[in-house]
Design an enzyme around this catalytic site. Structure first.
Site, PDB file in Angstrom:
ATOM      1  N   THR A  35       0.837  -1.198   0.000  1.00  0.00           N
ATOM      2  CA  THR A  35       0.000   0.000   0.000  1.00  0.00           C
ATOM      3  C   THR A  35       0.870   1.246   0.000  1.00  0.00           C
ATOM      4  O   THR A  35       1.781   1.384   0.831  1.00  0.00           O
ATOM      5  CB  THR A  35      -0.921   0.013   1.237  1.00  0.00           C
ATOM      6  OG1 THR A  35      -1.746  -1.154   1.204  1.00  0.00           O
ATOM      7  CG2 THR A  35      -1.787   1.264   1.257  1.00  0.00           C
ATOM      8  N   CYS A  95      24.640   7.242   8.232  1.00  0.00           N
ATOM      9  CA  CYS A  95      24.219   5.833   8.257  1.00  0.00           C
ATOM     10  C   CYS A  95      25.231   4.945   8.956  1.00  0.00           C
ATOM     11  O   CYS A  95      24.951   3.792   9.267  1.00  0.00           O
ATOM     12  CB  CYS A  95      23.991   5.336   6.830  1.00  0.00           C
ATOM     13  SG  CYS A  95      22.630   6.196   6.006  1.00  0.00           S
TER      14      CYS A  95
END
Length: 384
Positions: free
Chosen positions: A238, A326
């Site tokens: 979705t 990161c």
């Protein structure tokens, strides 16, 4: 006083983006796959975001696919295209200064039997074109290059690379990691012969968890996420409509104000570099002006470990990064700095300052004054 000089890690969501995201989350919250009007209204946000983004790249909306961010887009581009084209060859080219969301998938490809070549860079961080030309063979199926390096701001010659590899073999897939360059530079995939382009929303004042990948029409690429077949089967699940609406608004805003924003950031970057000249034992790894990214300054502070300087500035209200965000939770020697030939004593003594258009010279002055106080004190505690 708080000064945020870590905009390459993430940016503050803009007011227009925030307002739109809240509206979609609380009012127009339908599932775009639903057939009723609430679903139709949600689908309209997805369509509008595609159109906004496509305009910034001069491509078609049908070539834009939404993801959860730069990491997913890079994984899809690298792994998906290599797997889809493995019958044509098993050789993949990349650089030695890629973000981990590209270098880690490359390691995965090596385990899967692909031959991965890591191209060297010069002392500025730019890929060596002679090495690229030597590495191109009939077995090459994918070339993946970061546009702006996330640590030092080196800009790769994307159009030159794309034009060359396509002249050798038009079927080679060319992927560009544009996470740090989108919203900072004008990017035209057609001019650079780019087949795949990765972007993250939270680097351009959009919401976290939003991103997109440009996939040129007829590019062979396998989906990594399977399920309901959303987004033409390229990325099932979705759709994150609030995030998609947000990144669409952020894309529109940053390109409407691109020239002004880039001018502000470049001026601040050059001013910061100039003021670093007042400090002893500082080596700047980034380039001035348009030779480097407008928003990144990487600098090594001799005799001070990067994490120590980061936290010392944090105590003074200044937020910076020790390289890539990161990997900041697990500090390691930067592959980028090593590839550039940076001196050993600076590898663990380098930090990154990164700006947005809202940052000011007054903030830069404050940071310089804090460094003038901190550096002599911190260097007293260097291990002998």
């Amino acid at each position: 006083m708080e000064i945020y000089f870590d905009n390459s890690a993430t940016t503050k969501v803009s007011e227009p983006v925030k307002d739109l995201v809240v509206k979609v989350m609380t009012q127009d919250f339908g599932n775009p796959s639903s057939m009723h009007m609430a679903g139709v209204h949600a689908e309209q946000y997805v369509k509008e975001a595609k159109e906004n983004i496509a305009k910034t790249l001069k491509v078609t909306p049908a070539e834009i696919y939404f993801t959860s961010g730069g990491t997913e887009s890079n994984n899809m581009a690298v792994v998906g295209s290599a797997q889809a084209n493995k019958r044509s060859g098993n050789r993949v080219l990349t650089t030695s200064v890629e973000h981990s969301s590209v270098s880690a998938p490359m390691k995965y490809l090596e385990k899967e039997g692909f031959e991965v070549v890591y191209l060297p860079v010069d002392q500025t961080g730019a890929v060596q074109m002679d090495a690229l030309k030597e590495a191109m063979t009939p077995e090459t199926i994918l070339v993946s290059v970061i546009h702006i390096n996330n640590e030092v701001g080196a800009i790769q010659p994307i159009e030159e690379i794309g034009t060359y590899i396509k002249s050798i073999n038009p079927n080679v897939v060319f992927h560009v990691d544009a996470v740090q360059s989108y919203g900072k530079l004008e990017i035209r995939p057609k001019n650079g012969k780019i087949d795949l382009l990765s972007v993250s929303g939270h680097k351009i004042h959009g919401p976290k968890g939003s991103g997109f990948i440009y996939i040129k029409k007829n590019t062979k690429i396998n989906p990594l996420i399977l399920g309901g077949g959303q987004q033409m089967g390229f990325r099932s699940g979705t759709e994150n409509v609030p995030g998609i609406a947000g990144i669409g608004q952020a894309a529109k805003d940053c390109y409407e104000n691109l020239e002004s924003n880039v001018s502000k950031m470049t001026a601040l970057k050059d001013y910061m570099i100039r003021r670093f000249g007042e400090l002893d034992g500082v080596t700047v790894h980034s380039q001035k002006g348009t030779a480097g990214a407008p928003h990144i300054v990487s600098a090594g502070f001799l005799g001070v470990r990067s994490e120590v300087l980061l936290h010392a500035l944090e105590e003074r209200g200044v937020y910076i990064s020790a390289g890539s965000a990161c990997s900041s939770n697990h500090p390691a020697v930067s592959a980028t700095l090593k590839a550039m030939g940076v001196k050993k004593e600076l590898l663990n003594a380098t930090v990154r300052f990164s700006f947005c258009a809202d940052n000011t010279r007054e903030e830069a002055d404050y940071v310089i004054e804090q460094l003038k106080e901190l550096l002599p004190m911190l260097r007293k505690y260097v291990r002998k």
